[in-house]
Design a protein around this motif. Structure first.
Motif, PDB file in Angstrom:
ATOM      1  N   PRO A   1     -37.570   0.981 -73.269  1.00  0.00           N
ATOM      2  CA  PRO A   1     -38.695   0.858 -74.203  1.00  0.00           C
ATOM      3  C   PRO A   1     -38.836  -0.573 -74.721  1.00  0.00           C
TER       4      PRO A   1
ATOM      5  N   TRP B   1     -28.837   9.941 -76.654  1.00  0.00           N
ATOM      6  CA  TRP B   1     -30.274  10.195 -76.626  1.00  0.00           C
ATOM      7  C   TRP B   1     -30.966   9.271 -77.621  1.00  0.00           C
ATOM      8  N   TRP B   2     -31.930   8.483 -77.119  1.00  0.00           N
ATOM      9  CA  TRP B   2     -32.743   7.666 -78.012  1.00  0.00           C
ATOM     10  C   TRP B   2     -33.828   8.554 -78.604  1.00  0.00           C
ATOM     11  N   CYS B   3     -33.927   8.555 -79.918  1.00  0.00           N
ATOM     12  CA  CYS B   3     -34.808   9.500 -80.600  1.00  0.00           C
ATOM     13  C   CYS B   3     -36.241   9.016 -80.718  1.00  0.00           C
ATOM     14  N   GLY B   4     -36.601   7.957 -79.978  1.00  0.00           N
ATOM     15  CA  GLY B   4     -37.982   7.492 -79.978  1.00  0.00           C
ATOM     16  C   GLY B   4     -38.896   8.359 -79.131  1.00  0.00           C
ATOM     17  N   GLY B   5     -38.323   9.199 -78.270  1.00  0.00           N
ATOM     18  CA  GLY B   5     -39.112  10.119 -77.458  1.00  0.00           C
ATOM     19  C   GLY B   5     -39.121  11.508 -78.081  1.00  0.00           C
ATOM     20  N   GLY B   6     -40.237  12.233 -77.951  1.00  0.00           N
ATOM     21  CA  GLY B   6     -40.373  13.527 -78.603  1.00  0.00           C
ATOM     22  C   GLY B   6     -39.351  14.550 -78.145  1.00  0.00           C
ATOM     23  N   SER B   7     -39.167  14.685 -76.838  1.00  0.00           N
ATOM     24  CA  SER B   7     -38.227  15.701 -76.333  1.00  0.00           C
ATOM     25  C   SER B   7     -36.797  15.348 -76.706  1.00  0.00           C
ATOM     26  N   GLU B   8     -36.442  14.066 -76.624  1.00  0.00           N
ATOM     27  CA  GLU B   8     -35.084  13.650 -76.995  1.00  0.00           C
ATOM     28  C   GLU B   8     -34.833  13.876 -78.494  1.00  0.00           C
ATOM     29  N   ARG B   9     -35.853  13.556 -79.293  1.00  0.00           N
ATOM     30  CA  ARG B   9     -35.717  13.749 -80.741  1.00  0.00           C
ATOM     31  C   ARG B   9     -35.529  15.227 -81.075  1.00  0.00           C
TER      32      ARG B   9
ATOM     33  N   ASN C   1     -37.536   6.361 -83.800  1.00  0.00           N
ATOM     34  CA  ASN C   1     -37.470   5.250 -82.848  1.00  0.00           C
ATOM     35  C   ASN C   1     -36.359   4.259 -83.181  1.00  0.00           C
TER      36      ASN C   1
END
Length: 803
Positions: free
Chosen positions: A128, A359-367, A418
């Motif tokens: 990202p 998991w990077w929480c900037g993505g919806g599914s990962e969050r 993010n």
């Protein structure tokens, strides 16, 4: 048959459910690589074990190994926290680990080269853009700067752990300024005191090969155009850094100068070292400072430890930085979330050694995944470069916040996703540790651990690995206690073979013959500290002699109004020394000033000398609390005098006669000449009270010499003749000024355009006057003038060499 009375030291070693262990495998069987060690260790009695462990601790104390502990107390030092039982791994398992980490090292090189080059990983969506741009470790000024030598990364440390299924995984990559390699050497030296027997020593792979290969690579990169050699150096933040001891140790071990930011300047895009001979070109800097502090002009303007213009020198290709400025971006926790995919993209295959699930929480599914599995997660800053068990106050662990209160983890994730990552809560393997159970009792218990693996490029650009050396051990079952700042310990790591292994060394092979290397450059800052170390030590010795003279007379008269005592008090008050204190605080301050100077040149200072100086300061502090006026204080001063003269003899007699020794000796001679001038001006003054001449002779350490030389009662003429004009008396003014002239002649640029330089021209008239003068010529006024002339000499030294 007589039963073995030795208790089983491993009887309290109980495995924990669902946790891998280094000593026992999944079936509860002892791992073969440990058996011979355990068999020998179990034969030792608790008394023998304690004695062996104490030998290791004593070695570390004698070597001056310490860890800087960050606390409210400035520069707090703690003993090196050695966990005495090593971690043992078989060489085949180690080779498998290193094969996986070789792939990872090449992958990290490719990632950082792309981030500062074409940027395809971002443009193609594999990283990202907001994550990279938001990192303080990504340095925009370095974009497009091709590193000298072609590599961004030269040395990497990997923190790895063993998972419950027995496999190894990566907890974090250390690429900015990796630490620990020097401490690994000291761990090995210390454990060698515990286990000196042929086994295990002959079967343990040594660490020297790693350093030899790395040094050769640095020297190759340092060469300028046409093979012209330039200096290689280590850049340190200075003595306040928590790993400063390691910086000094590696500098000595590899024979490299240790520099601070103020030692450097940049001229015409060329990094130069400020030396006593003027600026000298620098080819390679192995930096041990954070990259953002390296250049206050182009990076962090608040930095006080960097050098303006370093980025310019790197961009111009005139300076190789180890590692490249900006490589710390690879340490971000969030980077671990993308490494598996990037590996597939760049190599076409998976990571051979996986990293901790992130998991990077900037993505919806990962969050959403992190939110739903928060009880099994560590949630923290995406930009943090800490390892997973280095938990901060804003970290959530196991579904709960550790510090500052928030409404809920779900709201936190939605608001700041993010900037956050979730990482699988790690379950580390355990290893044997010698645990204090209280009241002098110990036993062996399992403790969580990680291993730090060091990789460095050799002269051919290939990765070479240190074979063992460094593990972090938790103080309890809590994995968050691994960090040394939180009380964790460090253990040696043995990589063991089935047969005796080749013993690598940095020593030259006999067939190569002897090649005497240059002592190297002397930075002006190092010369300055050596110069003032000599002055402070001599200044302390002079004060000790004067304080002792006072208390000897106080014990004899019990009259503080005695004229001699009043004169001594007045004299010492002029130097800030309060004789109401039997061991004055100002005396300890002088010792601490000497220690401060010595601490800044630890790479050029013997371990014995450093220990002796530390012992002297410790003794003075203890006496400050206990000594009483009069005879007790006089005896205390005698103890300190013996210790400080022992230190001076140790350093001055054993130190290699290069330019650093010259500055140390110059400072000592200059201070002794100045102090003696002051003493004579006061205690040999015609108006001084009866008995003052005795004080001058005593402080000048010339009582017996005076008796043998003159065989008459002391007079001003005899005292001045002996302490000012006798060139054979090493305590005399003439002797010290003669030393100054000789030492000045050994310094660079001692002659300019066929005549003596300004420094020597300032010394020669003083020596000439003393050589031809009679005692009548050396009046109080002339002695005061001489102190001014000596101050001019000091200023000339500073102006010519120490700026």
């Amino acid at each position: 048959m007589t039963a073995n009375p030795t208790p089983n030291l491993f009887e309290a070693y109980h495995l924990r459910p669902g946790v891998a262990d280094e000593l026992f495998d999944a079936e509860g069987e002892m791992r073969p690589v440990w058996r011979r060690f355990v068999d020998r260790f179990a034969r030792l009695s608790p008394t023998e074990v304690t004695a062996r462990f104490e030998r290791a601790d004593q070695y570390l104390r004698d070597a001056g190994v310490f860890f800087r502990h960050y606390s409210n107390e400035p520069l707090s030092e703690r003993a090196w926290p050695l966990s005495h039982i090593p971690v043992i791994l078989h060489e085949k398992e180690w080779d498998t680990i290193c094969a996986g980490l070789t792939q990872r090292a090449d992958l990290l090189e490719a990632v950082v080269a792309d981030l500062y080059g074409p940027g395809k990983l971002v443009s193609d969506g594999h990283l990202p853009a907001e994550l990279i741009a938001g990192s303080k470790q990504w340095l925009r000024p370095m974009v497009g700067a091709t590193p000298r030598g072609g590599h961004y990364l030269h040395v990497i440390a990997f923190e790895i752990g063993r998972s419950p299924d027995g496999g190894w995984f990566v907890l974090g990559d250390r690429t900015n300024a990796p630490s620990g390699a020097g401490f690994a050497l000291e761990n090995r030296m210390a454990t060698g005191r515990i286990f000196p027997e042929r086994f295990p020593r002959a079967h343990i792979h040594r660490l020297a090969g790693y350093f030899g290969a790395f040094r050769a690579a640095l020297e190759q990169v340092a060469q300028g155009s046409g093979g012209r050699e330039r200096a290689t150096a280590i850049l340190t933040p200075g003595p306040s850094n928590d790993t400063y001891y390691e910086h000094t140790y590696i500098a000595r071990y590899l024979g490299l100068p240790l520099l601070e930011g103020e030692d450097l300047l940049v001229q015409d895009a060329q990094a130069m070292v400020r030396t006593i001979e003027g600026p000298q070109p620098l080819g390679v800097l192995w930096r041990r400072i954070d990259a953002t502090f390296a250049d206050p002009v182009e990076l962090d303007a608040t930095s006080r430890i960097g050098t303006p213009g370093l980025v310019e020198a790197v961009r111009a290709g005139n300076l190789a930085m180890v590692n490249a400025l900006g490589s710390g971006v690879l340490e971000m926790r969030a980077m671990l979330a993308f490494m598996p995919r990037i590996c597939q993209v760049l190599t076409g295959g998976p990571l051979k050694l996986p990293n901790i699930a992130t998991w990077w929480c900037g993505g919806g599914s990962e969050r959403a995944y992190v939110r739903d599995n928060a009880e099994n997660m560590m949630i923290g800053s995406a930009y943090a470069c800490d390892l997973p068990f280095d938990l901060g106050a804003t970290t959530a662990l196991g579904g709960a916040f550790r510090g500052s209160a928030r409404a809920s983890i779900a709201e936190w994730l939605e608001a700041e996703g993010n900037m956050l990552v979730g990482q699988e809560a790690v379950t580390l393997s355990t290893t044997p540790a010698w645990v204090d159970t209280g009241e002098g009792q110990h036993r062996i218990e399992p403790r969580p651990m990680t291993v730090r693996v060091f990789a460095a490029r050799d002269a051919n650009g290939r990765w070479t690995f240190m074979k063992g050396g460094y593990a972090r051990i938790g103080r309890s079952g809590d994995t968050t206690a691994l960090a040394m700042q939180r009380g964790g310990a460090v253990a040696d790591v043995w990589v063991v073979g089935d047969r005796p292994v080749r013993q690598d060394t940095l020593l030259p092979r006999p067939s190569r013959g002897v090649r005497r290397a240059s002592p190297g450059i002397l930075p002006a800052r190092a010369a300055d500290n050596l110069f003032w170390l000599g002055r402070y030590v001599e200044r302390t010795e002079d004060a000790i002699r004067l304080i002792r003279a006072y208390h000897l007379r106080l014990a004899a008269t019990d009259n503080t109004e005695d004229a001699r005592l009043r004169l001594l008090r007045h004299f010492l008050e002029g130097y800030g020394i309060d004789l109401k204190e039997p061991v004055p605080s100002a005396l300890i301050d002088r010792l601490e000033a000497a220690r401060a100077c010595a601490s800044k040149v630890r790479d050029r200072f013997s371990t014995d000398g450093w220990s002796a100086l530390g012992d002297l300061a410790k003794t003075a502090r203890q006496m400050h609390q206990t000594a009483q006026p009069g005879d007790d204080s006089a005896r205390a001063m005698s103890v300190l005098l013996r210790k400080i003269t022992g230190f001076s003899g140790l350093v001055h007699e054993n130190m290699y006669r290069f330019s650093g020794w010259t500055f140390l000796s110059f400072g000592r001679a200059l201070e002794r000449a100045d102090a003696l001038s002051a003493v004579l001006a006061t205690f040999a003054d015609p108006g001084a009270p009866t008995g003052a001449l005795d004080i001058a002779i005593e402080v000048g350490d010339s009582v017996i010499t005076h008796q043998r030389r003159y065989r008459m009662e002391r007079s001003r003429d005899t005292v001045v003749d002996l302490l000012a004009l006798d060139g054979d008396n090493p305590r005399s003014l003439l002797f010290q000024v003669g030393r100054l002239r000789t030492l000045a002649a050994d310094l660079p640029y001692a002659r300019e355009k066929g005549r003596l330089a300004a420094l020597s021209r300032a010394i020669v008239p003083v020596e000439s006057l003393l050589s031809v003068a009679s005692p009548d010529d050396i009046t109080t006024e002339r002695l005061i003038e001489m102190r001014g002339e000596l101050a001019d000499v000091s200023n000339l030294v500073s102006q010519r060499y120490l700026r």
